[in-house]
Design a protein around this motif. Structure first.
Motif, PDB file in Angstrom:
ATOM      1  N   ASP A  70      85.163  29.290 -71.546  1.00 10.32           N
ATOM      2  CA  ASP A  70      84.530  27.998 -71.276  1.00 10.32           C
ATOM      3  C   ASP A  70      83.030  28.095 -71.042  1.00 10.32           C
ATOM      4  OD1 ASP A  70      86.954  26.710 -71.514  1.00 10.32           O
ATOM      5  OD2 ASP A  70      87.418  26.887 -69.379  1.00 10.32           O
ATOM      6  N   GLY A  71      82.590  29.108 -70.348  1.00  9.46           N
ATOM      7  CA  GLY A  71      81.169  29.216 -70.004  1.00  9.46           C
ATOM      8  C   GLY A  71      80.352  29.882 -71.095  1.00  9.46           C
ATOM      9  N   PRO A  72      79.030  29.647 -71.088  1.00  5.71           N
ATOM     10  CA  PRO A  72      78.173  30.219 -72.134  1.00  5.71           C
ATOM     11  C   PRO A  72      78.081  31.746 -72.090  1.00  5.71           C
ATOM     12  CG  PRO A  72      76.855  29.112 -70.457  1.00  5.71           C
ATOM     13  CD  PRO A  72      78.287  28.823 -70.139  1.00  5.71           C
ATOM     14  N   GLU A  73      78.350  32.321 -70.944  1.00  6.67           N
ATOM     15  CA  GLU A  73      78.298  33.778 -70.827  1.00  6.67           C
ATOM     16  C   GLU A  73      79.673  34.430 -70.928  1.00  6.67           C
ATOM     17  OE1 GLU A  73      75.486  35.654 -70.878  1.00  6.67           O
ATOM     18  OE2 GLU A  73      74.602  33.699 -71.280  1.00  6.67           O
ATOM     19  N   GLU A  74      80.699  33.617 -71.145  1.00 13.51           N
ATOM     20  CA  GLU A  74      82.052  34.165 -71.301  1.00 13.51           C
ATOM     21  C   GLU A  74      82.144  34.945 -72.614  1.00 13.51           C
ATOM     22  OE1 GLU A  74      84.834  33.894 -69.231  1.00 13.51           O
ATOM     23  OE2 GLU A  74      83.312  33.213 -67.815  1.00 13.51           O
ATOM     24  N   PRO A 104      78.849  37.378 -75.458  1.00  6.77           N
ATOM     25  CA  PRO A 104      78.738  35.936 -75.229  1.00  6.77           C
ATOM     26  C   PRO A 104      78.409  35.206 -76.540  1.00  6.77           C
ATOM     27  CG  PRO A 104      77.326  37.160 -73.700  1.00  6.77           C
ATOM     28  CD  PRO A 104      77.856  38.145 -74.706  1.00  6.77           C
ATOM     29  N   ALA A 105      78.823  33.956 -76.624  1.00 11.07           N
ATOM     30  CA  ALA A 105      78.631  33.156 -77.831  1.00 11.07           C
ATOM     31  C   ALA A 105      77.168  33.112 -78.266  1.00 11.07           C
ATOM     32  CB  ALA A 105      79.167  31.743 -77.610  1.00 11.07           C
ATOM     33  N   ALA A 106      76.248  32.933 -77.328  1.00 12.82           N
ATOM     34  CA  ALA A 106      74.830  32.806 -77.677  1.00 12.82           C
ATOM     35  C   ALA A 106      74.310  34.054 -78.391  1.00 12.82           C
ATOM     36  CB  ALA A 106      73.997  32.516 -76.430  1.00 12.82           C
ATOM     37  N   GLU A 107      74.769  35.220 -77.963  1.00 12.55           N
ATOM     38  CA  GLU A 107      74.333  36.461 -78.611  1.00 12.55           C
ATOM     39  C   GLU A 107      74.844  36.538 -80.042  1.00 12.55           C
ATOM     40  OE1 GLU A 107      74.317  40.374 -76.740  1.00 12.55           O
ATOM     41  OE2 GLU A 107      74.702  39.365 -74.828  1.00 12.55           O
ATOM     42  N   ILE A 144      82.405  29.240 -83.333  1.00 15.08           N
ATOM     43  CA  ILE A 144      81.764  29.150 -82.015  1.00 15.08           C
ATOM     44  C   ILE A 144      81.096  27.787 -81.865  1.00 15.08           C
ATOM     45  CG2 ILE A 144      79.865  30.035 -80.592  1.00 15.08           C
ATOM     46  CD1 ILE A 144      80.542  32.848 -81.722  1.00 15.08           C
ATOM     47  N   THR A 145      80.341  27.393 -82.875  1.00 18.15           N
ATOM     48  CA  THR A 145      79.637  26.104 -82.834  1.00 18.15           C
ATOM     49  C   THR A 145      80.628  24.951 -82.706  1.00 18.15           C
ATOM     50  OG1 THR A 145      77.857  27.039 -84.170  1.00 18.15           O
ATOM     51  CG2 THR A 145      78.002  24.643 -84.084  1.00 18.15           C
ATOM     52  N   ARG A 148      82.070  24.890 -79.160  1.00 11.63           N
ATOM     53  CA  ARG A 148      81.085  24.374 -78.197  1.00 11.63           C
ATOM     54  C   ARG A 148      80.964  22.859 -78.316  1.00 11.63           C
ATOM     55  NH1 ARG A 148      75.690  28.018 -78.215  1.00 11.63           N
ATOM     56  NH2 ARG A 148      76.193  29.187 -76.343  1.00 11.63           N
TER      57      ARG A 148
END
Length: 151
Positions: A70-74, A104-107, A144-145, A148
């Motif tokens: 759920d979280g951006p760093e998960e 994490p998803a952002a990476e 991922i997108t 989110r």
């Protein structure tokens, strides 16, 4: 040349550096090693093809799915299914699994789209196969997108 200065996570940059430090025949052998190390689907996904998305750009049948926290760093867990008789496809999946799984998803979203070309296999592997790996990465980013956006 080291690739770690780009938006490439350390674990993927190390794999790319390994490929780039080798001659072409050794790179193919390393790709084969990645094909052998691709983990099987976990029990909760095995036998449930409807939970996986096919990457139709791959010459061999390849399916993937993600589990995203759920979280951006998960961490994002990536799962692939490819037949053993498709070592190139499995090898590319193995590279992406080892290089991106658990990040994490952002990476993952920040990873450059040209990662397949950075492996140095463009003369040894057909462009069609390289497009398959690019498509795998694109599907991972799209899932991922989409997750989110749905959250």
């Amino acid at each position: 040349m080291t690739v770690s200065a780009q938006n490439i996570p350390a674990q993927l940059a190390e794999i790319i550096d390994d490929f780039q430090s080798m001659e072409e025949p050794e790179r193919l052998q390393l790709l084969l090693e990645f094909s052998r190390s691709l983990p099987d689907l976990p029990e909760h996904l095995a036998g449930q093809p409807e939970l996986l998305e096919q990457v139709v750009e791959c010459q061999s049948p390849l399916f993937l799915t993600l589990e995203i926290g759920d979280g951006p760093e998960e961490p994002v867990e990536i799962y692939f299914s490819a037949p053993p008789e498709a070592p190139t496809t499995r090898g590319f999946a193995g590279v992406l699994h080892e290089g991106l799984n658990g990040l994490p998803a952002a990476e993952i979203l920040a990873v450059p789209d040209d990662v397949p070309e950075q492996l140095g296999l463009t003369r040894a592997i057909t462009p069609l196969r390289l497009r398959g790996m690019s498509a795998m990465l694109a599907r991972i980013k799209r899932q991922i997108t989409d997750a989110r956006a749905a959250a």
